[in-house]
Design a protein around this motif. Structure first.
Motif, mmCIF file in Angstrom:
data_model
loop_
_atom_site.group_PDB
_atom_site.id
_atom_site.type_symbol
_atom_site.label_atom_id
_atom_site.label_comp_id
_atom_site.label_asym_id
_atom_site.label_seq_id
_atom_site.Cartn_x
_atom_site.Cartn_y
_atom_site.Cartn_z
ATOM 1 N N PHE A 71 18.299 44.432 53.717
ATOM 2 C CA PHE A 71 18.513 45.814 53.295
ATOM 3 C C PHE A 71 17.624 46.068 52.083
ATOM 4 O O PHE A 71 17.732 45.366 51.074
ATOM 5 C CB PHE A 71 19.976 46.051 52.902
ATOM 6 C CG PHE A 71 20.958 46.088 54.039
ATOM 7 C CD1 PHE A 71 20.568 45.927 55.364
ATOM 8 C CD2 PHE A 71 22.290 46.301 53.772
ATOM 9 C CE1 PHE A 71 21.488 45.973 56.398
ATOM 10 C CE2 PHE A 71 23.225 46.359 54.795
ATOM 11 C CZ PHE A 71 22.824 46.195 56.109
ATOM 12 N N TYR A 98 21.952 53.450 48.827
ATOM 13 C CA TYR A 98 21.511 53.452 50.216
ATOM 14 C C TYR A 98 20.617 52.245 50.437
ATOM 15 O O TYR A 98 20.153 51.619 49.485
ATOM 16 C CB TYR A 98 20.695 54.711 50.535
ATOM 17 C CG TYR A 98 21.297 56.002 50.086
ATOM 18 C CD1 TYR A 98 22.585 56.372 50.457
ATOM 19 C CD2 TYR A 98 20.566 56.885 49.294
ATOM 20 C CE1 TYR A 98 23.133 57.581 50.050
ATOM 21 C CE2 TYR A 98 21.107 58.096 48.882
ATOM 22 C CZ TYR A 98 22.388 58.438 49.265
ATOM 23 O OH TYR A 98 22.926 59.627 48.859
ATOM 24 N N LEU A 158 11.107 48.967 60.189
ATOM 25 C CA LEU A 158 12.500 49.399 60.189
ATOM 26 C C LEU A 158 13.190 48.944 61.471
ATOM 27 O O LEU A 158 12.593 48.926 62.537
ATOM 28 C CB LEU A 158 12.596 50.922 60.068
ATOM 29 C CG LEU A 158 12.124 51.471 58.723
ATOM 30 C CD1 LEU A 158 12.113 52.978 58.750
ATOM 31 C CD2 LEU A 158 12.996 50.990 57.598
ATOM 32 N N LEU A 214 17.395 50.858 53.401
ATOM 33 C CA LEU A 214 16.657 50.836 54.654
ATOM 34 C C LEU A 214 16.887 49.468 55.280
ATOM 35 O O LEU A 214 16.930 48.460 54.564
ATOM 36 C CB LEU A 214 15.171 51.066 54.406
ATOM 37 C CG LEU A 214 14.819 52.418 53.792
ATOM 38 C CD1 LEU A 214 13.347 52.461 53.408
ATOM 39 C CD2 LEU A 214 15.154 53.543 54.749
ATOM 40 N N TYR A 223 18.324 51.626 60.955
ATOM 41 C CA TYR A 223 17.241 52.154 60.138
ATOM 42 C C TYR A 223 17.605 52.411 58.683
ATOM 43 O O TYR A 223 16.816 52.099 57.800
ATOM 44 C CB TYR A 223 16.612 53.399 60.766
ATOM 45 C CG TYR A 223 16.334 53.215 62.232
ATOM 46 C CD1 TYR A 223 15.461 52.215 62.668
ATOM 47 C CD2 TYR A 223 16.969 53.991 63.190
ATOM 48 C CE1 TYR A 223 15.213 52.008 64.016
ATOM 49 C CE2 TYR A 223 16.734 53.798 64.545
ATOM 50 C CZ TYR A 223 15.871 52.797 64.955
ATOM 51 O OH TYR A 223 15.641 52.593 66.287
ATOM 52 N N ALA A 224 18.766 52.991 58.417
ATOM 53 C CA ALA A 224 19.196 53.219 57.035
ATOM 54 C C ALA A 224 20.718 53.306 57.013
ATOM 55 O O ALA A 224 21.334 53.746 57.977
ATOM 56 C CB ALA A 224 18.595 54.505 56.482
ATOM 57 N N VAL A 229 16.333 59.827 57.089
ATOM 58 C CA VAL A 229 15.735 58.608 57.643
ATOM 59 C C VAL A 229 16.113 58.404 59.114
ATOM 60 O O VAL A 229 15.229 58.234 59.968
ATOM 61 C CB VAL A 229 16.100 57.361 56.813
ATOM 62 C CG1 VAL A 229 15.564 56.097 57.476
ATOM 63 C CG2 VAL A 229 15.562 57.482 55.394
ATOM 64 N N GLN A 230 17.397 58.378 59.429
ATOM 65 C CA GLN A 230 17.792 58.094 60.812
ATOM 66 C C GLN A 230 17.200 59.094 61.806
ATOM 67 O O GLN A 230 16.595 58.673 62.796
ATOM 68 C CB GLN A 230 19.312 58.018 60.937
ATOM 69 C CG GLN A 230 19.899 56.771 60.307
ATOM 70 C CD GLN A 230 21.418 56.736 60.413
ATOM 71 O OE1 GLN A 230 22.044 57.616 60.993
ATOM 72 N NE2 GLN A 230 22.019 55.714 59.832
ATOM 73 N N PRO A 234 20.037 58.541 54.222
ATOM 74 C CA PRO A 234 20.100 57.788 55.479
ATOM 75 C C PRO A 234 20.473 58.631 56.699
ATOM 76 O O PRO A 234 19.864 58.473 57.765
ATOM 77 C CB PRO A 234 21.169 56.727 55.213
ATOM 78 C CG PRO A 234 21.101 56.505 53.739
ATOM 79 C CD PRO A 234 20.809 57.872 53.165
ATOM 80 N N CYS A 281 15.332 61.160 51.099
ATOM 81 C CA CYS A 281 15.461 60.135 52.152
ATOM 82 C C CYS A 281 16.914 59.695 52.359
ATOM 83 O O CYS A 281 17.209 58.502 52.440
ATOM 84 C CB CYS A 281 14.550 58.943 51.886
ATOM 85 S SG CYS A 281 12.813 59.324 52.098
#
Length: 186
Positions: free
Chosen positions: A41, A111, A177, A113, A181-182, A55-56, A51, A49
């Motif tokens: 992680f 958070y 990733l 990634l 992903y996050a 990001v997702q 999650p 960004c």
């Protein structure tokens, strides 16, 4: 990932000292985590960004087209000296939390990634040749988006963009990733 091609989506992040740990130590620890747990992680905070809302969906759209998305990192001098408290739980949906694998240590972050590789790279990019890939500022240049204190973004490489000259940014780390992903941390 050693090069960017037009249309490549990627997560850009400035990195350095985090939770009182220098970048070299973080890299060694993250590679060990990947070796032991299959993923690591890469922790972060801030308002960009998120999650679940950035990001997702950004990565899932690329994955639908068979594209893997990388976290590409620019090393900077930083002074993130927050408490190195280890997160104990993570959530991919903001509802269900589960214990974090005992070999994964994500410190001082809200958070993370999820990555399954971490490699040195040498990629030069002009941020005016990138565009924001998601959210209300989608389509703006990465350069304009990253002004001030913003240190991460979901970007798409777009060398065809007509814009003024900008300095080349050196990306020195690349991480692929991995699903989900996050995640959110607590």
């Amino acid at each position: 990932m050693q090069t960017l091609t037009p249309g490549n989506p990627f997560i850009y992040m400035k990195v350095g000292v985090h939770a009182s740990e220098d970048l070299t130590s973080i890299i060694i620890r993250k590679r060990a985590e990947i070796s032991k747990a299959g993923v690591a992680f890469w922790g972060y905070g801030g308002n960009t960004c998120h999650p679940l809302t950035a990001v997702q969906p950004f990565v899932e759209e690329a994955v639908k087209d068979g594209i893997s998305v990388h976290l590409l990192m620019q090393e900077i001098k930083s002074n993130h000296f927050a408490e190195p408290l280890r997160a104990e739980q993570c959530s991919a949906d903001g509802v269900t939390y589960k214990k974090i694998h005992p070999d994964i240590h994500v410190l001082g972050s809200r958070y993370a990634l999820v990555i399954d590789s971490l490699d040195a790279t040498e990629i030069g990019v002009h941020l005016n040749q990138t565009k924001v890939g998601i959210g209300r500022l989608a389509g703006n240049t990465g350069e304009s988006y990253l002004r001030g204190r913003v240190d991460k973004a979901c970007l798409i490489y777009a060398p065809e963009l007509p814009s003024a000259e900008s300095p080349e940014v050196k990306l020195v780390l690349s991480a692929r990733l991995a699903p989900p992903y996050a995640v959110l941390l607590k």
